[in-house]
Design a protein around this motif. Structure first.
Motif, PDB file in Angstrom:
ATOM      1  N   VAL A  26      65.267 -20.017  40.406  1.00  0.00           N
ATOM      2  CA  VAL A  26      66.273 -19.844  40.606  1.00  0.00           C
ATOM      3  C   VAL A  26      67.443 -20.000  39.595  1.00  0.00           C
ATOM      4  CG1 VAL A  26      66.212 -18.989  42.508  1.00  0.00           C
ATOM      5  CG2 VAL A  26      67.637 -21.122  41.692  1.00  0.00           C
ATOM      6  N   GLY A  27      67.111 -20.842  38.971  1.00  0.00           N
ATOM      7  CA  GLY A  27      67.882 -21.440  37.158  1.00  0.00           C
ATOM      8  C   GLY A  27      69.203 -22.408  37.825  1.00  0.00           C
ATOM      9  N   CYS A  28      68.993 -22.330  39.386  1.00  0.00           N
ATOM     10  CA  CYS A  28      71.055 -23.384  39.280  1.00  0.00           C
ATOM     11  C   CYS A  28      69.970 -24.499  40.022  1.00  0.00           C
ATOM     12  CB  CYS A  28      71.395 -22.280  39.547  1.00  0.00           C
ATOM     13  SG  CYS A  28      71.036 -21.511  41.200  1.00  0.00           S
ATOM     14  N   SER A  29      71.388 -25.147  40.364  1.00  0.00           N
ATOM     15  CA  SER A  29      71.380 -26.337  41.089  1.00  0.00           C
ATOM     16  C   SER A  29      71.046 -25.920  42.195  1.00  0.00           C
ATOM     17  CB  SER A  29      72.295 -27.211  40.983  1.00  0.00           C
ATOM     18  OG  SER A  29      73.737 -27.208  41.241  1.00  0.00           O
ATOM     19  N   LEU A  30      70.774 -27.428  42.678  1.00  0.00           N
ATOM     20  CA  LEU A  30      70.588 -27.050  44.724  1.00  0.00           C
ATOM     21  C   LEU A  30      72.629 -26.602  45.183  1.00  0.00           C
ATOM     22  CD1 LEU A  30      69.686 -26.972  47.931  1.00  0.00           C
ATOM     23  CD2 LEU A  30      69.183 -29.627  47.302  1.00  0.00           C
ATOM     24  N   TYR A  31      73.213 -27.633  44.653  1.00  0.00           N
ATOM     25  CA  TYR A  31      74.899 -27.384  45.215  1.00  0.00           C
ATOM     26  C   TYR A  31      75.378 -25.998  44.400  1.00  0.00           C
ATOM     27  CZ  TYR A  31      79.511 -28.133  44.453  1.00  0.00           C
ATOM     28  OH  TYR A  31      81.149 -27.997  44.751  1.00  0.00           O
ATOM     29  N   ASP A  32      74.848 -25.508  43.588  1.00  0.00           N
ATOM     30  CA  ASP A  32      75.067 -24.172  43.231  1.00  0.00           C
ATOM     31  C   ASP A  32      74.703 -23.351  44.686  1.00  0.00           C
ATOM     32  OD1 ASP A  32      77.032 -24.533  41.148  1.00  0.00           O
ATOM     33  OD2 ASP A  32      74.906 -24.580  39.994  1.00  0.00           O
ATOM     34  N   LEU A  33      73.292 -23.417  44.543  1.00  0.00           N
ATOM     35  CA  LEU A  33      73.309 -22.410  45.485  1.00  0.00           C
ATOM     36  C   LEU A  33      74.195 -21.887  46.673  1.00  0.00           C
ATOM     37  CD1 LEU A  33      69.259 -22.240  45.678  1.00  0.00           C
ATOM     38  CD2 LEU A  33      70.479 -20.403  44.848  1.00  0.00           C
ATOM     39  N   ARG A  34      73.905 -23.837  47.420  1.00  0.00           N
ATOM     40  CA  ARG A  34      75.031 -23.353  48.748  1.00  0.00           C
ATOM     41  C   ARG A  34      76.021 -23.190  48.548  1.00  0.00           C
ATOM     42  NH1 ARG A  34      72.478 -29.636  50.290  1.00  0.00           N
ATOM     43  NH2 ARG A  34      70.901 -28.777  51.474  1.00  0.00           N
ATOM     44  N   ASP A  35      76.694 -23.340  46.994  1.00  0.00           N
ATOM     45  CA  ASP A  35      78.270 -23.041  47.117  1.00  0.00           C
ATOM     46  C   ASP A  35      78.282 -21.722  46.974  1.00  0.00           C
ATOM     47  OD1 ASP A  35      81.200 -23.346  46.016  1.00  0.00           O
ATOM     48  OD2 ASP A  35      80.513 -22.776  44.446  1.00  0.00           O
ATOM     49  N   ARG A  36      77.335 -20.430  46.291  1.00  0.00           N
ATOM     50  CA  ARG A  36      77.498 -19.218  46.396  1.00  0.00           C
ATOM     51  C   ARG A  36      76.493 -18.692  47.545  1.00  0.00           C
ATOM     52  NH1 ARG A  36      72.639 -18.039  42.410  1.00  0.00           N
ATOM     53  NH2 ARG A  36      73.862 -15.814  42.866  1.00  0.00           N
ATOM     54  N   ALA A  37      75.784 -19.170  48.728  1.00  0.00           N
ATOM     55  CA  ALA A  37      75.240 -18.761  50.020  1.00  0.00           C
ATOM     56  C   ALA A  37      76.785 -19.354  50.900  1.00  0.00           C
ATOM     57  CB  ALA A  37      74.623 -19.636  50.601  1.00  0.00           C
ATOM     58  N   HIS A  38      77.588 -19.896  50.566  1.00  0.00           N
ATOM     59  CA  HIS A  38      79.389 -20.042  51.420  1.00  0.00           C
ATOM     60  C   HIS A  38      79.857 -18.424  50.844  1.00  0.00           C
ATOM     61  CE1 HIS A  38      78.552 -23.916  53.351  1.00  0.00           C
ATOM     62  NE2 HIS A  38      78.278 -24.247  52.653  1.00  0.00           N
ATOM     63  N   GLU A  39      79.615 -18.237  49.714  1.00  0.00           N
ATOM     64  CA  GLU A  39      80.085 -17.108  49.854  1.00  0.00           C
ATOM     65  C   GLU A  39      79.893 -15.559  49.878  1.00  0.00           C
ATOM     66  OE1 GLU A  39      81.596 -17.625  45.435  1.00  0.00           O
ATOM     67  OE2 GLU A  39      82.159 -19.017  45.503  1.00  0.00           O
ATOM     68  N   TYR A  40      78.431 -15.965  50.394  1.00  0.00           N
ATOM     69  CA  TYR A  40      77.474 -14.537  50.521  1.00  0.00           C
ATOM     70  C   TYR A  40      77.050 -14.013  49.536  1.00  0.00           C
ATOM     71  CZ  TYR A  40      78.709 -15.241  55.730  1.00  0.00           C
ATOM     72  OH  TYR A  40      79.009 -15.854  56.527  1.00  0.00           O
ATOM     73  N   ALA A  41      76.833 -14.637  48.282  1.00  0.00           N
ATOM     74  CA  ALA A  41      76.536 -14.266  46.682  1.00  0.00           C
ATOM     75  C   ALA A  41      75.118 -14.302  46.327  1.00  0.00           C
ATOM     76  CB  ALA A  41      77.525 -14.845  45.819  1.00  0.00           C
ATOM     77  N   LEU A  42      74.608 -14.996  47.615  1.00  0.00           N
ATOM     78  CA  LEU A  42      73.065 -14.745  47.489  1.00  0.00           C
ATOM     79  C   LEU A  42      71.956 -13.477  47.110  1.00  0.00           C
ATOM     80  CD1 LEU A  42      72.112 -18.266  48.641  1.00  0.00           C
ATOM     81  CD2 LEU A  42      72.778 -18.051  46.406  1.00  0.00           C
ATOM     82  N   SER A  43      71.553 -13.584  46.526  1.00  0.00           N
ATOM     83  CA  SER A  43      69.849 -12.329  47.149  1.00  0.00           C
ATOM     84  C   SER A  43      68.691 -12.755  47.369  1.00  0.00           C
ATOM     85  CB  SER A  43      69.150 -12.307  45.476  1.00  0.00           C
ATOM     86  OG  SER A  43      68.584 -13.121  44.907  1.00  0.00           O
ATOM     87  N   ILE A  44      68.093 -12.396  48.187  1.00  0.00           N
ATOM     88  CA  ILE A  44      67.332 -12.543  49.130  1.00  0.00           C
ATOM     89  C   ILE A  44      66.491 -12.950  48.729  1.00  0.00           C
ATOM     90  CG2 ILE A  44      65.343 -11.634  50.784  1.00  0.00           C
ATOM     91  CD1 ILE A  44      68.135 -10.433  52.095  1.00  0.00           C
ATOM     92  N   GLU A  45      66.014 -13.494  47.130  1.00  0.00           N
ATOM     93  CA  GLU A  45      65.049 -13.671  47.588  1.00  0.00           C
ATOM     94  C   GLU A  45      65.695 -15.677  47.015  1.00  0.00           C
ATOM     95  OE1 GLU A  45      65.782 -11.005  45.724  1.00  0.00           O
ATOM     96  OE2 GLU A  45      63.911 -10.369  45.792  1.00  0.00           O
TER      97      GLU A  45
END
Length: 62
Positions: A26-45
């Motif tokens: 996914v080309g990012c850190s776990l912190y970044d993934l979690r941060d984006r998840a809180h903003e509902y900004a993740l793709s399904i993948e």
């Protein structure tokens, strides 16, 4: 007849290798993934990667 359950035994090194593989995919850190998840900004993948990373953390006892 009930099928036999499959049990995979994972070493800590296996968990860490899979973690690195997922984060690279996914080309990012776990912190970044979690941060984006809180903003509902993740793709399904990306959401599936985050879920697997959280399962790996659970298995590792973190």
């Amino acid at each position: 007849m009930t099928p036999e359950p499959i049990v995979n035994v994972l070493l800590p090194t296996d968990l860490e290798a899979r973690r690195r593989e997922l984060l690279t995919s996914v080309g990012c850190s776990l912190y970044d993934l979690r941060d984006r998840a809180h903003e509902y900004a993740l793709s399904i993948e990306e959401l599936e990667v985050l879920r697997e990373l959280e399962r790996l953390e659970f298995l590792a006892g973190n």
